[in-house]
Design a protein around this motif. Structure first.
Motif, mmCIF file in Angstrom:
data_model
loop_
_atom_site.group_PDB
_atom_site.id
_atom_site.type_symbol
_atom_site.label_atom_id
_atom_site.label_comp_id
_atom_site.label_asym_id
_atom_site.label_seq_id
_atom_site.Cartn_x
_atom_site.Cartn_y
_atom_site.Cartn_z
ATOM 1 N N THR A 14 0.715 -1.231 0.009
ATOM 2 C CA THR A 14 0.068 -0.140 0.106
ATOM 3 C C THR A 14 0.792 1.331 0.034
ATOM 4 O O THR A 14 0.504 2.183 -0.703
ATOM 5 C CB THR A 14 -1.091 0.158 1.192
ATOM 6 O OG1 THR A 14 -0.070 -0.117 2.567
ATOM 7 C CG2 THR A 14 -2.070 -0.952 1.124
ATOM 8 N N ASP A 15 2.056 1.275 0.685
ATOM 9 C CA ASP A 15 2.768 2.433 0.510
ATOM 10 C C ASP A 15 3.390 2.610 -0.646
ATOM 11 O O ASP A 15 3.385 3.701 -1.207
ATOM 12 C CB ASP A 15 4.178 2.212 1.657
ATOM 13 C CG ASP A 15 3.602 2.371 2.968
ATOM 14 O OD1 ASP A 15 2.439 2.835 3.511
ATOM 15 O OD2 ASP A 15 4.347 1.881 4.054
ATOM 16 N N LEU A 16 3.724 1.492 -1.391
ATOM 17 C CA LEU A 16 4.455 1.650 -2.723
ATOM 18 C C LEU A 16 3.286 2.277 -3.757
ATOM 19 O O LEU A 16 3.435 2.984 -4.656
ATOM 20 C CB LEU A 16 4.634 0.134 -3.326
ATOM 21 C CG LEU A 16 5.466 0.178 -4.640
ATOM 22 C CD1 LEU A 16 6.672 0.702 -4.641
ATOM 23 C CD2 LEU A 16 5.455 -1.494 -5.012
ATOM 24 N N ILE A 17 2.026 1.498 -3.527
ATOM 25 C CA ILE A 17 0.868 1.973 -4.239
ATOM 26 C C ILE A 17 0.720 3.581 -4.134
ATOM 27 O O ILE A 17 0.369 4.537 -5.363
ATOM 28 C CB ILE A 17 -0.225 1.128 -4.367
ATOM 29 C CG1 ILE A 17 -0.118 -0.108 -4.904
ATOM 30 C CG2 ILE A 17 -1.474 1.957 -5.054
ATOM 31 C CD1 ILE A 17 -1.212 -1.179 -4.288
ATOM 32 N N ASN A 18 0.600 3.902 -2.828
ATOM 33 C CA ASN A 18 0.548 5.257 -2.484
ATOM 34 C C ASN A 18 1.534 6.313 -2.891
ATOM 35 O O ASN A 18 1.321 7.639 -3.128
ATOM 36 C CB ASN A 18 0.325 5.711 -1.000
ATOM 37 C CG ASN A 18 -1.071 4.722 -0.526
ATOM 38 O OD1 ASN A 18 -2.187 4.919 -1.481
ATOM 39 N ND2 ASN A 18 -1.422 4.653 0.543
ATOM 40 N N SER A 19 2.837 5.917 -3.036
ATOM 41 C CA SER A 19 4.048 6.604 -3.488
ATOM 42 C C SER A 19 4.002 6.788 -5.019
ATOM 43 O O SER A 19 4.487 7.620 -5.446
ATOM 44 C CB SER A 19 5.211 5.877 -2.861
ATOM 45 O OG SER A 19 5.451 4.639 -3.603
ATOM 46 N N THR A 20 3.489 5.774 -5.530
ATOM 47 C CA THR A 20 3.426 5.766 -6.999
ATOM 48 C C THR A 20 2.474 6.934 -7.569
ATOM 49 O O THR A 20 2.653 7.543 -8.635
ATOM 50 C CB THR A 20 3.392 4.578 -7.544
ATOM 51 O OG1 THR A 20 1.934 4.143 -7.379
ATOM 52 C CG2 THR A 20 4.400 3.674 -7.477
ATOM 53 N N LYS A 21 1.406 7.238 -6.893
ATOM 54 C CA LYS A 21 0.378 8.285 -7.158
ATOM 55 C C LYS A 21 1.068 9.594 -6.963
ATOM 56 O O LYS A 21 1.511 10.019 -5.905
ATOM 57 C CB LYS A 21 -0.768 8.141 -6.457
ATOM 58 C CG LYS A 21 -1.441 7.103 -6.653
ATOM 59 C CD LYS A 21 -2.982 6.774 -5.876
ATOM 60 C CE LYS A 21 -3.671 5.683 -5.906
ATOM 61 N NZ LYS A 21 -4.770 5.691 -5.226
#
Length: 155
Positions: free
Chosen positions: A127-134
């Motif tokens: 989830t951190d990775l997904i949120n950081s890619t946005k």
């Protein structure tokens, strides 16, 4: 089987003979009972061994000492990770390769390396990775002009 007992010595030998025969009969019945019991419980022992190999239940011997008991996530991973690998990465491979990978993946998943806490950490990282890619688009702050310059002196 009428044996004539004529004196006290014959009586004592007959009693000793009957006691020995009684012990032999008890031993025979006990051995038969154990044989029947093992015959009836052997399928359950086989299933317990299979379950211990897969990891659903722990074996009773102390050859595989584990410092932590497997939780539901570990058991779930042992069952569904080989299925997932067979359906995705090993789709067009042979039966031998699929079985070897299944056995290896079931053996490598243990309570120390794959449990609820590890799964939660993986989900948090994802989830951190997904949120950081946005990419959050930051709008530049516009300064509001109130009509008075900030360095002016007012008396």
């Amino acid at each position: 089987m009428d044996i004539k007992i004529q004196n006290l010595k014959d009586l004592k030998t007959r009693i000793a003979y009957l006691e020995i025969k009684k012990l032999e009969d008890e031993l025979f019945v006990k051995q038969k009972f154990q044989s029947i019991k093992e015959t009836l419980t052997s399928p359950f022992k086989f299933l317990k061994r299979i379950a211990a190999m897969v990891g659903i239940s722990h074996s009773t011997d102390n050859t595989t000492s584990r410092s932590q008991k497997a939780d539901w996530v570990t058991n779930f991973g042992r069952v569904f990770l080989p299925l997932f690998l067979n359906k995705t990465l090993l789709k067009n491979r042979g039966v031998l390769v699929k079985s070897l990978v299944s056995i290896l993946s079931q053996r490598t998943i243990n309570a120390m390396s794959f449990n609820k806490n590890v799964l939660v950490n993986w989900i948090d990282k994802a989830t951190d990775l997904i949120n950081s890619t946005k990419k959050k688009v930051k709008l530049p702050k516009k300064e509001i002009d109130y009509g008075i310059p900030p360095e002016s002196e007012t008396y």
